[in-house]
Design a protein around this motif. Structure first.
Motif, PDB file in Angstrom:
ATOM      1  N   VAL A   1      -9.030   6.308   1.357  1.00  0.00           N
ATOM      2  CA  VAL A   1      -8.868   6.298   2.884  1.00  0.00           C
ATOM      3  C   VAL A   1     -10.188   4.704   3.034  1.00  0.00           C
ATOM      4  O   VAL A   1      -9.529   3.798   3.246  1.00  0.00           O
ATOM      5  CB  VAL A   1      -8.243   7.065   3.901  1.00  0.00           C
TER       6      VAL A   1
ATOM      7  N   GLY B   1      -7.824   1.973   2.565  1.00  0.00           N
ATOM      8  CA  GLY B   1      -7.151   1.605   4.690  1.00  0.00           C
ATOM      9  C   GLY B   1      -6.289   3.058   4.464  1.00  0.00           C
ATOM     10  O   GLY B   1      -5.745   2.494   5.620  1.00  0.00           O
ATOM     11  N   ARG B   2      -5.202   3.546   3.365  1.00  0.00           N
ATOM     12  CA  ARG B   2      -4.042   3.633   4.005  1.00  0.00           C
ATOM     13  C   ARG B   2      -3.944   4.269   2.180  1.00  0.00           C
ATOM     14  O   ARG B   2      -4.786   4.403   0.907  1.00  0.00           O
ATOM     15  CB  ARG B   2      -3.254   3.427   3.881  1.00  0.00           C
TER      16      ARG B   2
ATOM     17  N   ASP C   1      -0.498   5.168  -0.500  1.00  0.00           N
ATOM     18  CA  ASP C   1       1.067   5.139  -0.390  1.00  0.00           C
ATOM     19  C   ASP C   1       1.847   5.857  -0.915  1.00  0.00           C
ATOM     20  O   ASP C   1       3.009   6.212  -1.050  1.00  0.00           O
ATOM     21  CB  ASP C   1       1.396   3.821  -0.713  1.00  0.00           C
TER      22      ASP C   1
ATOM     23  N   TYR D   1      -1.961  11.469   6.369  1.00  0.00           N
ATOM     24  CA  TYR D   1      -2.657  10.767   6.489  1.00  0.00           C
ATOM     25  C   TYR D   1      -0.804   9.433   6.070  1.00  0.00           C
ATOM     26  O   TYR D   1      -0.312   9.192   6.701  1.00  0.00           O
ATOM     27  CB  TYR D   1      -2.865  10.009   5.477  1.00  0.00           C
TER      28      TYR D   1
ATOM     29  N   GLU E   1       1.100   9.976   9.550  1.00  0.00           N
ATOM     30  CA  GLU E   1       0.217   9.992  10.349  1.00  0.00           C
ATOM     31  C   GLU E   1       1.225   8.071  10.672  1.00  0.00           C
ATOM     32  O   GLU E   1       1.475   7.455  10.756  1.00  0.00           O
ATOM     33  CB  GLU E   1      -0.293   9.009   9.774  1.00  0.00           C
ATOM     34  N   GLN E   2       1.264   7.629   8.932  1.00  0.00           N
ATOM     35  CA  GLN E   2       1.510   6.305   9.308  1.00  0.00           C
ATOM     36  C   GLN E   2       3.373   6.184   8.988  1.00  0.00           C
ATOM     37  O   GLN E   2       3.820   5.384   9.133  1.00  0.00           O
ATOM     38  CB  GLN E   2       1.623   6.192   7.346  1.00  0.00           C
TER      39      GLN E   2
END
Ligand code: NDP
Length: 242
Positions: free
Chosen positions: A76, A80-81, A83, A126, A129-130
């Motif tokens: 992260v 940043g994320r 998938d 994560y 949250e996304q």
């Protein structure tokens, strides 16, 4: 046209060899950003160097909670994320129960089951949250039928099937997909096959898949449009008598 997986951030466990390594190579070609996780730091670093700046090597033992949490946090931090989690790391022990080593079985269960659960547990906050994410777990034909020469391994992959199917329903409302990719015999290091000529021989006899075949199946599953979940995919070498 851009591939649907281009730019996706994918964590691959078991990326140092076999199916994980082959999947890393194909996803890198499609433009994914990758975290490569396994214990063999040297192999991971040389693969990351080959794949370029979109690949991050994070040596990780999936049986160790702090290492898994740190691997996910570093993903992260860097990208940043998250998938996709491809929870693929696993080990194999065949043999007669009467002659086996229960401590080795406990380790197998820890890697093949709890290791998968730890990685899922670490990425879920994560993804929730996304409100998006894909979790793909490498299961096995041994999770679908009871294979008598590998009872402990078969038990571990049956457990994975139970986990995948229940997890899928828990996280579907958060727009997270979960599936299992279940190959038959794949000619790679799990069986001690490293010589390309030996691998070719098994594949040409239709007795084994290649790691690359499984990687292509992973790409197919992960490339589905958002309303489609491939819950399980069983893929066998044409001539596997199971
Ligand atoms: P490999 O032996 O080539 O790869 C196994 C991978 O798991 C390696 O990268 C290894 O890396 C990693 N691994 C093992 N233990 C750990 C650990 N404690 N923490 C982190 N990583 C670990 O075999 P495959 O590529 O075939 O195996 C991948 C998956 O495919 C496994 O889940 C296996 O059960 C499954 N499978 C394999 C089949 C086959 O015939 N080969 C058939 C059906 C399913 P390192 O040692 O560096 O940690």
């Amino acid at each position: 046209m851009e591939h649907p997986l281009a730019g996706k951030v994918v964590i691959i466990t078991g990326a140092s060899s076999g199916i994980g390594e082959a999947t890393a190579r194909v996803l890198a070609r499609l433009g994914c950003r990758l975290t490569l996780a396994a214990r063999s730091a040297g192999k991971l670093r040389s693969l990351a160097a080959e794949l370029g700046p979109a690949a991050l090597a994070v040596p990780t033992d999936v049986t160790l909670g702090p290492e898994v949490m740190q691997m996910v946090a570093r993903t992260v931090e860097r990208f940043g994320r998250i998938d996709v989690l491809f929870a693929n790391a696993g080990i194999y022990i065949p043999g007669q129960v009467a002659e086996g080593d229960p401590d080795a079985w406990a380790n197998l269960m820890n890697v093949n089951i709890t290791g998968v659960m730890r990685c899922v547990h670490a990425v879920l906050p994560y993804m929730m949250e996304q409100r998006s994410g894909d979790i793909l777990v490498t299961s096995s034909i041994s999770g679908f039928i009871d294979i008598e020469w590998e009872p402990v391994y078969s038990a571990s992959k049956h457990a994975i099937q139970g986990f995948v199917h229940t997890l899928r329903r828990q996280v579907a409302p958060a727009n997270i997909r979960v599936g299992a990719l279940a190959p038959g015999m794949v000619a790679n290091e799990l069986w001690g096959f490293t010589d390309p000529a030996e691998i070719d021989r098994h594949v040409e006899a239709h007795a084994c898949l290649r790691s690359e075949d499984v990687a292509q199946a992973a790409v197919f599953i992960l490339s589905q449009p958002p309303h489609v979940t491939i819950r399980d995919m069983v893929m066998l070498p044409q001539n596997q008598d199971l």
